[in-house]
Design a protein around this motif. Structure first.
Motif, mmCIF file in Angstrom:
data_model
loop_
_atom_site.group_PDB
_atom_site.id
_atom_site.type_symbol
_atom_site.label_atom_id
_atom_site.label_comp_id
_atom_site.label_asym_id
_atom_site.label_seq_id
_atom_site.Cartn_x
_atom_site.Cartn_y
_atom_site.Cartn_z
ATOM 1 N N ARG A 31 2.050 14.348 -8.353
ATOM 2 C CA ARG A 31 2.862 15.372 -8.531
ATOM 3 C C ARG A 31 3.295 15.637 -10.097
ATOM 4 O O ARG A 31 3.248 16.819 -10.532
ATOM 5 N N GLN A 32 3.382 14.557 -10.830
ATOM 6 C CA GLN A 32 3.603 14.654 -12.326
ATOM 7 C C GLN A 32 2.309 15.423 -13.149
ATOM 8 O O GLN A 32 2.401 16.315 -13.719
ATOM 9 N N THR A 33 1.333 15.069 -12.728
ATOM 10 C CA THR A 33 -0.135 15.740 -13.337
ATOM 11 C C THR A 33 -0.055 17.204 -12.707
ATOM 12 O O THR A 33 -0.429 18.119 -13.463
ATOM 13 N N GLU A 74 0.913 -1.148 -0.006
ATOM 14 C CA GLU A 74 0.001 0.068 0.046
ATOM 15 C C GLU A 74 0.865 1.270 0.081
ATOM 16 O O GLU A 74 0.429 2.195 -0.735
ATOM 17 N N LEU A 75 1.862 1.298 0.762
ATOM 18 C CA LEU A 75 2.903 2.364 0.898
ATOM 19 C C LEU A 75 3.453 2.529 -0.677
ATOM 20 O O LEU A 75 3.676 3.668 -1.036
ATOM 21 N N ALA A 76 3.841 1.480 -1.077
ATOM 22 C CA ALA A 76 4.551 1.675 -2.817
ATOM 23 C C ALA A 76 3.324 2.151 -3.492
ATOM 24 O O ALA A 76 3.489 2.955 -4.149
ATOM 25 N N GLN A 81 3.672 5.834 -5.496
ATOM 26 C CA GLN A 81 3.381 5.819 -6.892
ATOM 27 C C GLN A 81 2.214 6.814 -7.215
ATOM 28 O O GLN A 81 2.497 7.577 -8.140
ATOM 29 N N GLU A 82 1.300 6.732 -6.686
ATOM 30 C CA GLU A 82 0.186 7.561 -6.802
ATOM 31 C C GLU A 82 0.630 9.093 -6.725
ATOM 32 O O GLU A 82 0.186 9.935 -7.332
#
Length: 175
Positions: A80-82, A68-70, A74-75
């Motif tokens: 951040r990218q979005t 869940e942490l990974a 990733q989310e």
């Protein structure tokens, strides 16, 4: 009888007491002792098994937590990218809008400056005509402002001046 050879009565009584105590121990105390030992063994062995089960459960929960942490990391990276892409697009949009507003403002100012220049030039020409007529009237000694030809002479002068200025600007642009 001596101390090493007991009486039969004492021997029988001792044997009865021994078997009676042995029977009570075998029937009452030994089952209790066996139950206690079995309970202790269950606690020890069962506790170890429960501890292993708890440890396995904890490991499973830990692995779920790490997964869940990974996924959350990733989310977060995707968010951040979005956000970075949206920010860049918004910034480009704002820059384009600012550039358009600046261009519109510059064009409006240029139009206003051209209009102000035309107005100022017309007022200045009128003042020059009046000053020229007044100066000529002083030199000649007669009022020349009433002559119909005065305005035509001034217009012809300014027309030649405009043509000369246009030729100078045209040759300056080619050079």
């Amino acid at each position: 009888m001596g101390p090493l050879t007991p009486d039969n009565y004492e021997l029988v009584l001792g044997l009865i007491c021994f078997f009676l105590i042995f029977g009570v121990l075998g029937k009452v105390l030994l089952p209790r002792i066996e139950r206690l030992l079995a309970e202790r063994e269950d606690v020890i062995v069962g506790g170890a098994a429960r501890a292993e089960a708890a440890q396995a459960e904890a490991q499973r929960v830990y692995e779920e937590y790490r997964a869940e942490l990974a996924a959350a990391r990733q989310e977060a990276a995707q968010i951040r990218q979005t956000a970075t892409e949206q920010g860049a697009a918004f910034l480009a949009e704002v820059r384009a809008e600012g550039q358009q507003q600046r261009d519109e403002l510059v064009a409006a100012v240029k139009v206003q400056l051209a209009a102000d220049r035309v107005i100022a030039e017309a007022e200045l020409r009128e003042d020059v005509v009046q000053l020229a007529v007044e100066l000529a009237s002083r030199i000649v000694g007669e009022p020349l402002g009433d002559l119909p030809r005065t305005r035509a002479v001034a217009d012809e002068f300014f027309e030649r001046a405009d043509q000369a200025a246009g030729e100078v600007q045209g040759s300056g642009a080619h050079a």
